[in-house]
Design an enzyme around this catalytic site. Structure first.
Site, PDB file in Angstrom:
ATOM      1  N   THR A  94       4.998  15.155  10.619  1.00 30.86           N
ATOM      2  CA  THR A  94       4.271  14.427  11.662  1.00 30.86           C
ATOM      3  C   THR A  94       5.302  13.606  12.427  1.00 30.86           C
ATOM      4  O   THR A  94       5.896  12.683  11.857  1.00 30.86           O
ATOM      5  CB  THR A  94       3.227  13.477  11.040  1.00 30.86           C
ATOM      6  OG1 THR A  94       2.339  14.256  10.236  1.00 30.86           O
ATOM      7  CG2 THR A  94       2.431  12.766  12.125  1.00 30.86           C
ATOM      8  N   LYS A 169      -2.740  16.117  16.266  1.00 32.83           N
ATOM      9  CA  LYS A 169      -2.667  15.352  15.009  1.00 32.83           C
ATOM     10  C   LYS A 169      -2.837  13.845  15.261  1.00 32.83           C
ATOM     11  O   LYS A 169      -3.627  13.176  14.596  1.00 32.83           O
ATOM     12  CB  LYS A 169      -1.307  15.643  14.356  1.00 32.83           C
ATOM     13  CG  LYS A 169      -0.894  14.709  13.250  1.00 32.83           C
ATOM     14  CD  LYS A 169      -1.430  15.092  11.907  1.00 32.83           C
ATOM     15  CE  LYS A 169      -1.105  14.032  10.864  1.00 32.83           C
ATOM     16  NZ  LYS A 169      -1.669  14.279   9.585  1.00 32.83           N
ATOM     17  N   LYS A 244       1.890   4.726  10.394  1.00 34.30           N
ATOM     18  CA  LYS A 244       2.872   5.585  11.082  1.00 34.30           C
ATOM     19  C   LYS A 244       2.183   6.391  12.191  1.00 34.30           C
ATOM     20  O   LYS A 244       2.641   6.432  13.331  1.00 34.30           O
ATOM     21  CB  LYS A 244       3.513   6.540  10.061  1.00 34.30           C
ATOM     22  CG  LYS A 244       4.419   7.578  10.709  1.00 34.30           C
ATOM     23  CD  LYS A 244       4.875   8.658   9.736  1.00 34.30           C
ATOM     24  CE  LYS A 244       5.583   9.766  10.509  1.00 34.30           C
ATOM     25  NZ  LYS A 244       6.002  10.885   9.686  1.00 34.30           N
TER      26      LYS A 244
HETATM   27  P1  NAD Z   1       8.448  12.659   1.489  1.00 33.93           P
HETATM   28  O1  NAD Z   1       9.230  11.428   1.789  1.00 33.93           O
HETATM   29  O2  NAD Z   1       7.850  12.850   0.149  1.00 33.93           O
HETATM   30  O3  NAD Z   1       9.360  13.963   1.803  1.00 33.93           O
HETATM   31  C1  NAD Z   1      10.305  14.046   2.834  1.00 33.93           C
HETATM   32  C2  NAD Z   1      11.552  14.683   2.225  1.00 33.93           C
HETATM   33  O4  NAD Z   1      12.509  14.912   3.262  1.00 33.93           O
HETATM   34  C3  NAD Z   1      12.232  13.756   1.197  1.00 33.93           C
HETATM   35  O5  NAD Z   1      12.279  14.441  -0.055  1.00 33.93           O
HETATM   36  C4  NAD Z   1      13.626  13.519   1.786  1.00 33.93           C
HETATM   37  O6  NAD Z   1      14.653  13.465   0.805  1.00 33.93           O
HETATM   38  C5  NAD Z   1      13.790  14.737   2.683  1.00 33.93           C
HETATM   39  N1  NAD Z   1      14.775  14.601   3.742  1.00 33.93           N
HETATM   40  C6  NAD Z   1      14.924  13.589   4.634  1.00 33.93           C
HETATM   41  N2  NAD Z   1      15.928  13.871   5.489  1.00 33.93           N
HETATM   42  C7  NAD Z   1      16.425  15.077   5.122  1.00 33.93           C
HETATM   43  C8  NAD Z   1      17.472  15.905   5.605  1.00 33.93           C
HETATM   44  N3  NAD Z   1      18.216  15.548   6.650  1.00 33.93           N
HETATM   45  N4  NAD Z   1      17.697  17.082   4.989  1.00 33.93           N
HETATM   46  C9  NAD Z   1      16.962  17.456   3.918  1.00 33.93           C
HETATM   47  N5  NAD Z   1      15.945  16.714   3.413  1.00 33.93           N
HETATM   48  C10 NAD Z   1      15.702  15.543   4.001  1.00 33.93           C
HETATM   49  O7  NAD Z   1       7.324  12.744   2.632  1.00 33.93           O
HETATM   50  P2  NAD Z   1       6.013  13.665   2.622  1.00 33.93           P
HETATM   51  O8  NAD Z   1       4.851  12.882   2.087  1.00 33.93           O
HETATM   52  O9  NAD Z   1       6.356  14.987   2.050  1.00 33.93           O
HETATM   53  O10 NAD Z   1       5.769  13.806   4.197  1.00 33.93           O
HETATM   54  C11 NAD Z   1       6.521  14.703   5.000  1.00 33.93           C
HETATM   55  C12 NAD Z   1       5.916  14.709   6.392  1.00 33.93           C
HETATM   56  O11 NAD Z   1       4.545  15.107   6.317  1.00 33.93           O
HETATM   57  C13 NAD Z   1       5.939  13.347   7.076  1.00 33.93           C
HETATM   58  O12 NAD Z   1       6.250  13.538   8.438  1.00 33.93           O
HETATM   59  C14 NAD Z   1       4.521  12.830   6.883  1.00 33.93           C
HETATM   60  O13 NAD Z   1       4.114  11.926   7.880  1.00 33.93           O
HETATM   61  C15 NAD Z   1       3.731  14.130   6.940  1.00 33.93           C
HETATM   62  N6  NAD Z   1       2.430  14.095   6.251  1.00 33.93           N
HETATM   63  C16 NAD Z   1       2.333  13.554   4.991  1.00 33.93           C
HETATM   64  C17 NAD Z   1       1.087  13.539   4.361  1.00 33.93           C
HETATM   65  C18 NAD Z   1       0.937  12.951   2.981  1.00 33.93           C
HETATM   66  O14 NAD Z   1      -0.211  12.765   2.544  1.00 33.93           O
HETATM   67  N7  NAD Z   1       2.012  12.688   2.259  1.00 33.93           N
HETATM   68  C19 NAD Z   1      -0.049  14.067   5.011  1.00 33.93           C
HETATM   69  C20 NAD Z   1       0.099  14.644   6.263  1.00 33.93           C
HETATM   70  C21 NAD Z   1       1.351  14.644   6.881  1.00 33.93           C
END
Ligand code: NAD
Length: 298
Positions: A94, A169, A244
């Site tokens: 997102t 979204k 966010k």
């Molecule tokens: P998270 O923090 O668990 O996962 C993100 C991952 O990206 C982390 O493991 C981090 O180490 C990795 N990362 C960051 N920079 C990186 C790079 N340069 N190279 C490789 N890896 C890298 O977050 P999440 O909950 O998995 O969310 C991911 C996305 O999905 C976000 O944009 C969030 O807003 C969206 N989202 C999350 C949810 C939810 O319920 N968690 C729901 C809908 C959307």
């Protein structure tokens, strides 16, 4: 058809999404900066790479699932330079609409197909493969991405050109943030008026106040036994993530010259809640603050 997929960002969402691609018979090589995410990915049958570039070597499709726009731009800048023309790039993070459009431009300048495909459905949906995908990009790019999105999700929508997925979204989540505050205010007012939670729920859930925040994520325990209010407001959908998305909606509204006064107010209210230390609670826990219980007790 089994595909070779590079997956960058194997966190709470990306890890289980990549695991579902493996279960469907695709060959997935993944990368994450966090060692713990790599360990979990390995356990789920994902081949682990030492860098994003190594993860996408030989891939015909790439998926990124990263925290914010700057991470997506960093990773797509690295990858677009290395991928052959015709490779499909899907970003399911997102992020802000502007960064999403920049990412498309990076990919398209290299002759790659690109889709912004953010999700709703949370970590439960990611594990179960029941996410909703909202996609933006050309018809050709969407057609290439759709079979993979259908592995990771249940509902897949093509919302329009580049950035339209992110637009859908944040508009949806702006409705959600505003409606949750409205439902919480109604329960808090009902309490002061001596109205029981059940009575308000029974009436509003079949009347014009009906909405998802009421009937699925009811912010008081009881009326909807599966709502986070019944399990100590454990997320669910964390208030910090709601904040966010509301801030992304505000940034887009300012850039586009749209008037969204309730969206702005909702962002302020969730900002305050997060600032009080409640960002890790489900976003329905905002009812405590709206009752004047700033420390989050019921
Ligand atoms: P998270 O923090 O668990 O996962 C993100 C991952 O990206 C982390 O493991 C981090 O180490 C990795 N990362 C960051 N920079 C990186 C790079 N340069 N190279 C490789 N890896 C890298 O977050 P999440 O909950 O998995 O969310 C991911 C996305 O999905 C976000 O944009 C969030 O807003 C969206 N989202 C999350 C949810 C939810 O319920 N968690 C729901 C809908 C959307």
């Amino acid at each position: 058809m089994a595909r070779t997929i590079g997956f960058v960002g194997l966190g709470n969402m990306g890890g289980p999404m990549a695991a579902n691609l493996v279960k469907a018979g695709h060959s997935v090589r993944g990368f994450d900066l966090a060692p713990a995410s790599l360990d979990a990915a390995r356990d789920a049958g994902i081949a682990v790479a030492a860098s994003a570039l190594e993860a996408v070597e030989g891939a015909d499709a790439v998926v990124t699932m990263l925290p914010a726009g700057r991470h997506v731009i960093d990773v797509w800048t690295q990858l677009a330079g290395a991928l052959p023309a015709g490779t499909l790039l899907i970003d399911s993070s997102t992020i802000d609409v502007e960064s999403a459009r920049k990412a498309h431009a990076l990919a398209n300048a290299r002759g790659c197909l690109s889709v912004d495909a953010p999700v709703s459905g949370g970590t439960g949906g990611a594990r179960a493969g029941t996410l909703t995908f909202m996609a933006g990009g050309s018809g050709d790019a969407f057609a290439a991405a759709e079979p993979l999105l259908k592995v990771m999700g249940k509902n897949v929508f093509h919302c329009g050109e580049a950035g339209a997925g992110q637009a859908a979204k944040i508009c949806n989540n702006m409705i959600l943030g505003i409606s949750m505050i409205g439902v919480c205010e109604a329960f808090a007012l009902g309490e002061k008026l001596g109205l029981s939670h059940e009575a308000l729920y029974d009436v509003a859930s079949v009347s014009s106040g009906q909405c998802w925040s009421l009937t699925t994520y009811c912010p008081v325990p009881g009326p909807v036994p599966t709502s986070p209010a019944n399990t100590g407001y454990k997320p669910g959908f964390a208030a910090a993530l709601m904040l966010k998305d509301l801030r992304l909606a505000q940034a887009a509204a300012i850039a586009a010259g749209a008037s969204t006064p309730l969206g702005a107010e909702a962002a302020q209210i969730y900002g305050l809640f997060d600032g009080l230390g409640h960002g890790g609670e489900d976003f329905s826990a905002i009812i405590h603050m709206l009752r004047g219980q700033g420390q989050g007790q019921q």
